[in-house]
Enzyme design. Structure first.
Site, PDB file in Angstrom:
ATOM      1  N   SER A 163       3.402  -2.626  10.273  1.00 47.26           N
ATOM      2  CA  SER A 163       4.838  -2.745  10.550  1.00 47.26           C
ATOM      3  C   SER A 163       5.430  -4.093  10.135  1.00 47.26           C
ATOM      4  CB  SER A 163       5.128  -2.438  12.028  1.00 47.26           C
ATOM      5  OG  SER A 163       4.792  -1.092  12.318  1.00 47.26           O
TER       6      SER A 163
ATOM      7  N   ASN B 271       0.874  -1.174   0.000  1.00 53.81           N
ATOM      8  CA  ASN B 271       0.000   0.000   0.000  1.00 53.81           C
ATOM      9  C   ASN B 271       0.910   1.222   0.000  1.00 53.81           C
ATOM     10  OD1 ASN B 271      -1.791   2.051   0.466  1.00 53.81           O
ATOM     11  ND2 ASN B 271      -2.467   1.324   2.487  1.00 53.81           N
TER      12      ASN B 271
ATOM     13  N   HIS C 280      -9.499   1.147   4.714  1.00 56.70           N
ATOM     14  CA  HIS C 280      -8.246   1.285   5.465  1.00 56.70           C
ATOM     15  C   HIS C 280      -8.490   2.200   6.665  1.00 56.70           C
ATOM     16  CE1 HIS C 280      -4.138   2.341   6.500  1.00 56.70           C
ATOM     17  NE2 HIS C 280      -3.767   1.258   5.846  1.00 56.70           N
TER      18      HIS C 280
ATOM     19  N   GLU D 205      -6.871   4.535   7.745  1.00 55.35           N
ATOM     20  CA  GLU D 205      -6.639   5.960   7.445  1.00 55.35           C
ATOM     21  C   GLU D 205      -7.836   6.570   6.715  1.00 55.35           C
ATOM     22  OE1 GLU D 205      -2.831   5.274   5.628  1.00 55.35           O
ATOM     23  OE2 GLU D 205      -2.032   4.727   7.591  1.00 55.35           O
TER      24      GLU D 205
ATOM     25  N   LYS E 245       0.048   4.218  -0.214  1.00 56.14           N
ATOM     26  CA  LYS E 245      -0.597   5.375   0.416  1.00 56.14           C
ATOM     27  C   LYS E 245      -0.361   6.625  -0.449  1.00 56.14           C
ATOM     28  CE  LYS E 245      -0.182   3.009   4.806  1.00 56.14           C
ATOM     29  NZ  LYS E 245      -0.114   3.074   6.238  1.00 56.14           N
TER      30      LYS E 245
ATOM     31  N   GLU F  49      -5.425  -5.209  10.253  1.00 59.14           N
ATOM     32  CA  GLU F  49      -4.374  -4.237  10.532  1.00 59.14           C
ATOM     33  C   GLU F  49      -4.675  -3.532  11.860  1.00 59.14           C
ATOM     34  OE1 GLU F  49      -2.364  -2.874   6.609  1.00 59.14           O
ATOM     35  OE2 GLU F  49      -4.102  -1.610   6.951  1.00 59.14           O
TER      36      GLU F  49
ATOM     37  N   GLY G  14       2.640   1.867  10.858  1.00 60.52           N
ATOM     38  CA  GLY G  14       3.639   2.931  10.784  1.00 60.52           C
ATOM     39  C   GLY G  14       4.340   3.228  12.088  1.00 60.52           C
TER      40      GLY G  14
HETATM   41  P1  13P Z   1       3.065   0.030   7.641  1.00 59.61           P
HETATM   42  O1  13P Z   1       3.539  -1.254   6.989  1.00 59.61           O
HETATM   43  O2  13P Z   1       3.841   1.238   7.169  1.00 59.61           O
HETATM   44  O3  13P Z   1       2.985  -0.100   9.115  1.00 59.61           O
HETATM   45  O4  13P Z   1       1.576   0.296   7.095  1.00 59.61           O
HETATM   46  C1  13P Z   1       0.654  -0.734   7.140  1.00 59.61           C
HETATM   47  C2  13P Z   1      -0.531  -0.334   6.383  1.00 59.61           C
HETATM   48  O5  13P Z   1      -1.266   0.562   6.765  1.00 59.61           O
HETATM   49  C3  13P Z   1      -0.812  -1.034   5.114  1.00 59.61           C
HETATM   50  O6  13P Z   1      -2.078  -0.759   4.649  1.00 59.61           O
END
Ligand code: 13P
Length: 246
Positions: free
Chosen positions: A206, A11, A92, A94, A13, A162, A168
């Site tokens: 992560s 992803n 997601h 976010e 983002k 997740e 992150g």
């Molecule tokens: P990270 O791998 O940067 O922690 O992000 C995970 C994520 O949100 C994937 O959709």
């Protein structure tokens, strides 16, 4: 029982412009040499048409629930498919926090994705507070019930667990915690959907080259949804290899 799909999904983002496409090309070249896994990159919509022709499946990161219409700034599932996507990441955390997306909206988007021929990667996960209060499974049960429409199959839907607090942050649940949650999630899918037991369930939060083998070795983890470590081939290819070997 048929084998569940093994998927290494990235992803990107809101990262990546045309100068980053060599990373995608390198990831595609590595994917061509690996068997037994699907590699997917969820890209900014602006990069999709420029990323086609590589050995990696492409995905969007959101779509509108309507097929078309007066919705300035939004992108339909059909537009993503037309631009070269086979997948779309939906719900997601976010999107849920930045845009207030609800389970109902995620479910409507999933149906739009299916209508356009896309596979929906539907995301669920608890916040740090919910984790600390021991409410993880309640939250996931509610999100699964609300975000996955009837008609979800292993072909049109992938679930991604997740934990919000692991995204992150460099933090992850322990391997035992991840396996226990995935086993419960699998039972919820089996109870809710006729073909629930066949859906792939990815772990996200992560995932790095250093922990991928341990996470992908867990019985009920079918792959990963990877954020930061999917931006560079040097990080993502070892993660893909760990999945291929799991
Ligand atoms: P990270 O791998 O940067 O922690 O992000 C995970 C994520 O949100 C994937 O959709």
């Amino acid at each position: 029982m048929t084998q569940r799909r093994k998927i290494a999904a990235g992803n990107w983002k809101m990262f990546g412009t045309s100068g980053d496409l060599p990373e995608l090309v390198a990831i595609g070249q590595a994917a061509a040499g690996l068997s037994g896994i699907e590699t997917v990159l969820g890209l900014p919509a602006t990069l999709l048409t420029r990323a086609t022709g590589n050995r990696v499946s492409l995905g969007g990161q959101d779509c509108h629930a309507a097929a078309q219409g007066a919705h300035t700034g939004d992108t339909s599932a059909g537009m993503l498919a037309d631009a070269g996507a086979d997948f779309v990441i939906l719900g997601h955390s976010e999107r849920r926090s930045d845009h207030g997306e609800t389970d109902d909206q995620v479910a409507a988007k999933a149906q739009a994705a299916w209508a356009a021929g896309l596979t929906a990667i539907i995301c669920i996960g608890e916040t740090r507070a919910e984790y600390e209060e021991g409410r993880t499974l309640d939250v996931l049960r509610r999100q699964i019930a609300g975000s996955l429409p009837e008609g979800a199959t292993a072909q049109n839907t992938v679930l991604a667990y997740e934990p919000v607090w692991a995204i992150g942050t460099g933090l992850t649940p322990t391997a035992d915690e991840i396996q226990a949650v995935h086993a419960e999630v699998r039972a919820m899918l089996d109870a809710q959907l006729p073909e629930g037991a066949t859906l792939s369930v990815l772990y996200g939060g992560s995932v790095k080259p250093g922990n991928a083998a341990e996470i992908f070795g867990l019985a009920d983890v079918d792959g990963g949804l990877v954020g930061g470590a999917s931006l560079k081939a040097a990080d993502f290819v070892p993660i893909m290899e760990a999945l291929a070997q799991a």
